[in-house]
Motif scaffolding. Sequence first.
Motif, PDB file in Angstrom:
ATOM      1  N   ASP A 279       0.818  -1.244   0.330  1.00  0.00           N
ATOM      2  CA  ASP A 279      -0.073  -0.073  -0.050  1.00  0.00           C
ATOM      3  C   ASP A 279       0.967   1.195  -0.064  1.00  0.00           C
ATOM      4  O   ASP A 279       0.668   2.232  -0.630  1.00  0.00           O
ATOM      5  N   GLU A 282       2.347   1.662  -3.344  1.00  0.00           N
ATOM      6  CA  GLU A 282       1.365   2.395  -4.343  1.00  0.00           C
ATOM      7  C   GLU A 282       1.185   3.709  -3.955  1.00  0.00           C
ATOM      8  O   GLU A 282       1.135   4.636  -5.281  1.00  0.00           O
ATOM      9  N   TRP A 283       1.123   4.224  -2.932  1.00  0.00           N
ATOM     10  CA  TRP A 283       1.183   5.705  -2.677  1.00  0.00           C
ATOM     11  C   TRP A 283       2.460   6.410  -3.107  1.00  0.00           C
ATOM     12  O   TRP A 283       2.345   7.507  -3.905  1.00  0.00           O
ATOM     13  N   ARG A 523      -9.869  12.804  -2.989  1.00  0.00           N
ATOM     14  CA  ARG A 523     -10.115  11.432  -3.808  1.00  0.00           C
ATOM     15  C   ARG A 523     -10.057  11.646  -5.277  1.00  0.00           C
ATOM     16  O   ARG A 523      -9.799  10.793  -6.100  1.00  0.00           O
ATOM     17  N   THR A 526      -6.399  11.829  -6.184  1.00  0.00           N
ATOM     18  CA  THR A 526      -5.988  10.531  -6.248  1.00  0.00           C
ATOM     19  C   THR A 526      -6.543   9.628  -7.149  1.00  0.00           C
ATOM     20  O   THR A 526      -5.788   8.800  -8.005  1.00  0.00           O
ATOM     21  N   LEU A 530      -4.358   7.550  -9.957  1.00  0.00           N
ATOM     22  CA  LEU A 530      -4.628   6.103 -10.127  1.00  0.00           C
ATOM     23  C   LEU A 530      -5.031   5.855 -11.714  1.00  0.00           C
ATOM     24  O   LEU A 530      -4.329   4.868 -11.954  1.00  0.00           O
ATOM     25  N   ARG A 546     -11.607   1.780  -6.438  1.00  0.00           N
ATOM     26  CA  ARG A 546     -10.520   1.354  -6.134  1.00  0.00           C
ATOM     27  C   ARG A 546      -9.818   2.683  -5.269  1.00  0.00           C
ATOM     28  O   ARG A 546      -9.139   2.341  -4.474  1.00  0.00           O
ATOM     29  N   THR A 547     -10.205   4.025  -5.655  1.00  0.00           N
ATOM     30  CA  THR A 547      -9.609   4.988  -4.823  1.00  0.00           C
ATOM     31  C   THR A 547     -10.182   5.079  -3.545  1.00  0.00           C
ATOM     32  O   THR A 547      -9.497   5.375  -2.653  1.00  0.00           O
ATOM     33  N   LEU A 550      -8.378   2.285  -1.541  1.00  0.00           N
ATOM     34  CA  LEU A 550      -7.036   2.587  -1.180  1.00  0.00           C
ATOM     35  C   LEU A 550      -6.839   3.702   0.073  1.00  0.00           C
ATOM     36  O   LEU A 550      -6.242   3.423   0.874  1.00  0.00           O
ATOM     37  N   GLU A 551      -7.710   4.641   0.025  1.00  0.00           N
ATOM     38  CA  GLU A 551      -7.986   5.883   1.085  1.00  0.00           C
ATOM     39  C   GLU A 551      -8.356   5.161   2.481  1.00  0.00           C
ATOM     40  O   GLU A 551      -7.859   5.405   3.440  1.00  0.00           O
ATOM     41  N   SER A 553      -8.164   2.015   3.310  1.00  0.00           N
ATOM     42  CA  SER A 553      -6.925   1.292   3.819  1.00  0.00           C
ATOM     43  C   SER A 553      -6.065   2.031   4.620  1.00  0.00           C
ATOM     44  O   SER A 553      -5.423   1.701   5.478  1.00  0.00           O
ATOM     45  N   ARG A 554      -5.656   3.358   4.005  1.00  0.00           N
ATOM     46  CA  ARG A 554      -4.773   4.253   4.457  1.00  0.00           C
ATOM     47  C   ARG A 554      -5.035   4.666   5.913  1.00  0.00           C
ATOM     48  O   ARG A 554      -4.325   4.584   7.161  1.00  0.00           O
TER      49      ARG A 554
END
Length: 558
Positions: A279, A282-283, A523, A526, A530, A546-547, A550-551, A553-554
């Motif tokens: 993760d 990816e960032w 978002r 991002t 992405l 997916r954005t 990902l956010e 999860s962060r």
Amino acid sequence: MVSSQRVDALNNPARALLDLFTEKTPLDLDTFPTAVANHFSEIFASDDAFQEIPALDIDHPPSKYDDNALVRFRAMIQDTSPSPELYLAKYNSGQCGGWGLSKDAQTDDSSSAEVDDVDSVIEYADLRECAVVWAVSIPGESAWCRDGNSISDSTENKGQNSASTSQSHKFPIPDAKHVGVRLKIYDGNLAQSLKSTDTHSFVGILSSESLNTDRYSDTDTDKEVPTLHVLFSRPLTSTIVPRKFPYTLPKDSQTTSVLDLRNELITWIADEGLAGDRDAAEWVLLCVLSRVQSRTPPILPPSLNISRFPPPSTLSKDSTSPAPEPILPTLLSYILPTVTSVPLSLNTINTTDFYPQSKDEDLHAGWLQLASGSTMCLWEGGLSEGGVNEKGIMNLRAIQEIMNGQAVDYVFPFSKFSFPTDIVCITISEGRKSTFFQTSINVPLKPSSKEAEIVQRLYQAPDRLKVPHADKLEMFRGLIGGAKIGKVTINDNVAEHIQEDFVKERQTGGGDQAVTSEDLVHRIMTARLLALSYQSEEVTIDIWERTKALEASRKARF
């Protein structure tokens, strides 16, 4: 015909210039510099022909070339403030002046004399003006893209200066090996277009001239500096190496899709640079491919902080030696054209220059005087107990201004001017957040490696880094470079979905979990990044979802 001209220009550029001067009859001295630029750029128009010109770089410094050699110098403009100089564009003999030809290229003794010695025979109508600027090797340029020359890895280029030792204060990275050259530009159109931090490949006639332009000065500090009399130039893109968007895989590639290549890149960054944290990797990828897309309204690169980064204390047993630095900047230098690593120790913060400053009418460079498209990695792990002085506070403020507004101040004795820049900032910190900076994205590191291996992997020596084979690296570079120049749109259907999604979250959320308009802007930004990483020309609903994932999860890491 062109081939013969090319050989002549390579072997004796001064004679080729004199021949062109003779051919241009009737002659217009005002337009001749433009004719010179057009003539020589046409001779070396093809990439193969251009590559035949010897390169001026850290492995081939000015001292390795004879006077009046034709060279190409891929460089960044560091200082445009030196005063223009007068030169005699045509001598009484009718021969060409300028471009360093006055001493060696003329056959008439009277015409080869210095201007000050021949006042009685000068036709003042033949005097013209050339611009003078200082240029340096592109700061942080990675080894793989330096003109295709076979040179050592960029991590080995520190510790000594090259031919420009006397002017090392004009290079942004302290103690880094580089080339610094004074450029004399005779084409007024080119001279007017150049700005600080612009990057070009300059082709010209190399000589060595006095740094002090005052002929009547008796100063003891007068010195000779490399001087390039520019014939023509080629502007460089922010990716240094030209790229295309969307990126397509080579026909002989064993990787079956761009998506697979993207996954391989994230895996490599995670495994070799971030102890297995995909993760966070990816960032990192999303940030390094970002750029300034608009200043009004501001659509700027996000600043990233990788927090909770384990300290290297278990590796550094000698308290007097500098703390080991993370391997991540070195890893990024294999896939990005320009990477600068800044160790934020108190000594660096308090004693070095971060922004350009004019001292005694000479512009000194700072860490932040970087070419557009650069990536700057700020490592806070070298901090020790102590205070930040006034200079240090100004330095830290300058970094924050780049993160917030992509601008850097140039400071002069009685004024300062803000110049736009385009730099990706990645901070690595040990605490919950950066010690000094407010970043737009904070990703706590969550290694997947065994606990005993985490620190060793994060701070591994550069020679232990597992580097993919050359073909795979080139594909990684193409993927990132393509995304760096790409444009992404959001069609009406997706925009409507995003709006409805935002309203729904606002209605269901509450308290600290409420989604704000700032969250929405973040978002969307991002999602665009992405999409670029997927080499997609538009944000789709799948990319939007997916954005969000990902956010989420962060944020869950906090």
